[in-house]
Design an enzyme around this catalytic site. Structure first.
Site, PDB file in Angstrom:
ATOM      1  N   ASN A  94       0.820  -1.207   0.000  1.00 43.48           N
ATOM      2  CA  ASN A  94       0.000   0.000   0.000  1.00 43.48           C
ATOM      3  C   ASN A  94       0.859   1.265   0.000  1.00 43.48           C
ATOM      4  O   ASN A  94       1.017   1.913  -1.032  1.00 43.48           O
ATOM      5  CB  ASN A  94      -0.939  -0.012   1.215  1.00 43.48           C
ATOM      6  CG  ASN A  94      -2.073   0.975   1.085  1.00 43.48           C
ATOM      7  OD1 ASN A  94      -1.914   2.068   0.568  1.00 43.48           O
ATOM      8  ND2 ASN A  94      -3.259   0.595   1.549  1.00 43.48           N
ATOM      9  N   ASP A  95       1.416   1.605   1.143  1.00 43.44           N
ATOM     10  CA  ASP A  95       2.146   2.873   1.271  1.00 43.44           C
ATOM     11  C   ASP A  95       3.329   2.968   0.314  1.00 43.44           C
ATOM     12  O   ASP A  95       3.642   4.048  -0.184  1.00 43.44           O
ATOM     13  CB  ASP A  95       2.641   3.057   2.704  1.00 43.44           C
ATOM     14  CG  ASP A  95       1.492   3.243   3.690  1.00 43.44           C
ATOM     15  OD1 ASP A  95       0.398   3.626   3.249  1.00 43.44           O
ATOM     16  OD2 ASP A  95       1.695   2.995   4.898  1.00 43.44           O
ATOM     17  N   VAL A  96       3.999   1.851   0.036  1.00 46.93           N
ATOM     18  CA  VAL A  96       5.198   1.885  -0.801  1.00 46.93           C
ATOM     19  C   VAL A  96       4.877   2.047  -2.274  1.00 46.93           C
ATOM     20  O   VAL A  96       5.782   2.151  -3.098  1.00 46.93           O
ATOM     21  CB  VAL A  96       6.058   0.615  -0.587  1.00 46.93           C
ATOM     22  CG1 VAL A  96       6.532   0.533   0.857  1.00 46.93           C
ATOM     23  CG2 VAL A  96       5.301  -0.645  -0.974  1.00 46.93           C
TER      24      VAL A  96
END
Length: 257
Positions: free
Chosen positions: A183-185
């Site tokens: 997600n965040d990456v």
């Protein structure tokens, strides 16, 4: 301290535990305790520095950057964001007829224990002549090396694993990027939105691929609590469900064709 920063803090606390153990060794005149504590302390602080570098932030910023500040990034801002969804058979068609595929593993892969299913799908695609690579972000999962360990467990060849700096240039030439629980990456807000808690963190340029398939249980944000605009990209297709079950289903569909 935000959720995305907790792995860094945990690593730092591990380092402190090692130093405490070394200090206890001096008190008890125990050389084994001194040496083992020093090794734990040193490895912990090195790991902390690696993670901070991967997030493009200093340790001071991680620990105190949000002190006294009011959060401005709220997940789920009330805006209806339409997404394109696909079924396993649709994903199988996209992958089966691609010339190049990049797998992007994340924490969702670890939770579902889907590394063996990923390897099975990759082997199936390679038999069809598809060029398969794996994109590894330094802080994907819980700590550096998390994805490497999981994929090594599934006997994924080491030369198929590409670090972020090496694989980012390949995404523009990639037919399909398959994101598995990351997600965040992969959040483009890290490049474009100064208000995002991820702003400035180097990410995998998944959105530069010709097509993107994201396997995820829901639209919930990642540890940083920030919505991922990648999911609303017109090139992105969402395959909702448990990563292992979805991968098994895709493998079954490709095997039929």
């Amino acid at each position: 301290i935000g959720g995305a920063d907790m792995p860094v803090v945990i690593s730092l606390l591990n380092s402190y535990s090692g130093m405490a153990g070394a200090a206890a060794g001096f008190v008890l005149h125990n050389n084994v305790l001194i040496i083992s504590g020093a090794l734990v302390g040193a490895s912990g602080i090195i790991l902390t520095q690696i993670m901070c570098r991967a997030m493009n932030r200093s340790l001071t910023n991680v620990l105190f950057g949000a002190f006294g500040a009011t959060s401005t990034a709220v997940a789920g801002d009330g805006v209806d964001r339409p997404v394109r969804t696909v079924r396993p058979e649709d994903a199988a068609v996209m992958l089966g007829y691609a010339r190049s595929v990049v797998f992007v593993p994340g924490y969702g892969l670890a939770v579902a224990q889907a590394q063996h299913s990923v390897k099975e799908l990759a082997s199936l695609l390679e038999k069809r002549g598809v060029d398969v690579k794996y994109a590894i972000h330094p802080v994907a999962g819980r700590m550096p090396g998390h994805m490497n360990v999981l994929l090594a467990e599934a006997d994924v060849p080491y030369d198929k694993l590409y670090e972020m700096d090496d694989i980012n240039r390949e995404f523009e030439r990639t037919d399909v990027a398959l994101v598995i629980g990351a997600n965040d990456v992969t959040n483009p807000a890290a490049r474009t939105d100064p208000k995002s808690p991820l702003y400035g963190m180097p990410i995998l340029n998944v959105d530069h691929a010709k097509s993107v398939i994201v396997i995820k249980r829901s639209m919930n944000p990642g540890f940083a609590g920030s919505d991922n605009d990648l999911y609303c990209n017109k090139k992105t297709a969402m395959l909702f469900g448990d990563a292992k079950k979805m991968l098994v289903a895709v493998v079954g569909e490709i095997s039929k064709s």
